[in-house]
Scaffold this motif. Sequence first.
Motif, PDB file in Angstrom:
ATOM      1  N   UNK A   1       0.819  -1.197   0.000  1.00 25.03           N
ATOM      2  CA  UNK A   1       0.000   0.000   0.000  1.00 25.03           C
ATOM      3  C   UNK A   1       0.862   1.261   0.000  1.00 25.03           C
ATOM      4  N   UNK A   2       0.477   2.208  -0.825  1.00 22.72           N
ATOM      5  CA  UNK A   2       1.096   3.525  -0.810  1.00 22.72           C
ATOM      6  C   UNK A   2       0.050   4.519  -0.316  1.00 22.72           C
ATOM      7  N   UNK A   3       0.512   5.526   0.399  1.00 23.64           N
ATOM      8  CA  UNK A   3      -0.379   6.577   0.870  1.00 23.64           C
ATOM      9  C   UNK A   3       0.202   7.907   0.404  1.00 23.64           C
ATOM     10  N   UNK A   4      -0.649   8.726  -0.211  1.00 24.91           N
ATOM     11  CA  UNK A   4      -0.251  10.073  -0.620  1.00 24.91           C
ATOM     12  C   UNK A   4      -1.063  11.033   0.239  1.00 24.91           C
ATOM     13  N   UNK A   5      -0.360  11.801   1.075  1.00 26.56           N
ATOM     14  CA  UNK A   5      -1.057  12.715   1.985  1.00 26.56           C
ATOM     15  C   UNK A   5      -0.549  14.134   1.824  1.00 26.56           C
ATOM     16  N   UNK A   6      -1.405  15.052   2.226  1.00 28.09           N
ATOM     17  CA  UNK A   6      -1.044  16.466   2.184  1.00 28.09           C
ATOM     18  C   UNK A   6      -1.821  17.197   3.264  1.00 28.09           C
ATOM     19  N   UNK A   7      -1.109  17.855   4.155  1.00 27.03           N
ATOM     20  CA  UNK A   7      -1.740  18.724   5.148  1.00 27.03           C
ATOM     21  C   UNK A   7      -1.879  20.098   4.518  1.00 27.03           C
ATOM     22  N   UNK A   8      -3.038  20.706   4.691  1.00 30.92           N
ATOM     23  CA  UNK A   8      -3.216  22.056   4.187  1.00 30.92           C
ATOM     24  C   UNK A   8      -4.296  22.770   4.964  1.00 30.92           C
ATOM     25  N   UNK A   9      -4.337  24.077   4.759  1.00 34.69           N
ATOM     26  CA  UNK A   9      -5.357  24.870   5.436  1.00 34.69           C
ATOM     27  C   UNK A   9      -6.392  25.325   4.410  1.00 34.69           C
ATOM     28  N   UNK A  10      -7.622  24.938   4.665  1.00 30.96           N
ATOM     29  CA  UNK A  10      -8.738  25.343   3.823  1.00 30.96           C
ATOM     30  C   UNK A  10      -9.419  26.533   4.481  1.00 30.96           C
ATOM     31  N   UNK A  11     -10.308  27.146   3.732  1.00 33.11           N
ATOM     32  CA  UNK A  11     -11.126  28.200   4.325  1.00 33.11           C
ATOM     33  C   UNK A  11     -12.577  27.752   4.251  1.00 33.11           C
ATOM     34  N   UNK A  12     -13.240  27.760   5.393  1.00 37.80           N
ATOM     35  CA  UNK A  12     -14.668  27.516   5.442  1.00 37.80           C
ATOM     36  C   UNK A  12     -15.345  28.856   5.185  1.00 37.80           C
ATOM     37  N   UNK A  13     -16.051  28.947   4.060  1.00 36.48           N
ATOM     38  CA  UNK A  13     -16.676  30.202   3.662  1.00 36.48           C
ATOM     39  C   UNK A  13     -18.002  30.343   4.397  1.00 36.48           C
ATOM     40  N   UNK A  14     -18.094  31.377   5.240  1.00 32.92           N
ATOM     41  CA  UNK A  14     -19.313  31.635   6.007  1.00 32.92           C
ATOM     42  C   UNK A  14     -20.212  32.643   5.303  1.00 32.92           C
ATOM     43  N   UNK A  15     -19.596  33.562   4.588  1.00 32.27           N
ATOM     44  CA  UNK A  15     -20.315  34.566   3.802  1.00 32.27           C
ATOM     45  C   UNK A  15     -19.315  35.108   2.785  1.00 32.27           C
ATOM     46  N   UNK A  16     -19.759  35.929   1.835  1.00 31.02           N
ATOM     47  CA  UNK A  16     -18.791  36.485   0.870  1.00 31.02           C
ATOM     48  C   UNK A  16     -17.675  37.295   1.539  1.00 31.02           C
ATOM     49  N   UNK A  17     -17.946  37.839   2.712  1.00 33.02           N
ATOM     50  CA  UNK A  17     -16.957  38.669   3.395  1.00 33.02           C
ATOM     51  C   UNK A  17     -16.193  37.944   4.491  1.00 33.02           C
ATOM     52  N   UNK A  18     -16.647  36.756   4.877  1.00 31.45           N
ATOM     53  CA  UNK A  18     -16.063  36.116   6.059  1.00 31.45           C
ATOM     54  C   UNK A  18     -15.807  34.626   5.829  1.00 31.45           C
TER      55      UNK A  18
END
Length: 158
Positions: free
Chosen positions: A2-19
């Motif tokens: 088995x091979x595993x390809x992983x990536x840690x990253x930071x997403x943005x949870x969009x709450x509104x167009x401004x936030x």
Amino acid sequence: MQHIVERELELKLVLSPERSVPVPARLSYLTDDPYAVHITFHIGSETPVHWTFARELLVEGVFRPCGHGDVRIWPTKVDDRSVILVALTSPDGNALLEVPSVAVAAWVERTLRVVPPGSENTMLGLDAALAELLTPLPADDLWLSDPWPSDDSQDGEA
């Protein structure tokens, strides 16, 4: 193996167009599950949130809008940055996530190098599993033999 390809990253949870709020996440691809990608969101609760969907959906979503229902993905620009938007829908709620295009595209490319498109079925070992299932065992001889041997004698003859 088995091979595993992983990536840690930071997403943005969009709450509104401004936030929006940052959400740490991990993208995972396992060759034992070659058709799927896994995303784990660390949202500050006791247990992380896991989503699994088709790798093909993410591959296509890097270039054009795709998906129906629970997972929809499309590329766009936000403040002159290339991003991928991922809309997730579940009975517990909806989420719109903004993901950096460059990071996702590079990670998807790594998964495609490990298991090229169209070769996913070779990772499942279906041929070997079927051969094992269909190979007769010594005990099968009892079942394969005729339990009622033919009677060649004529009626009334003894």
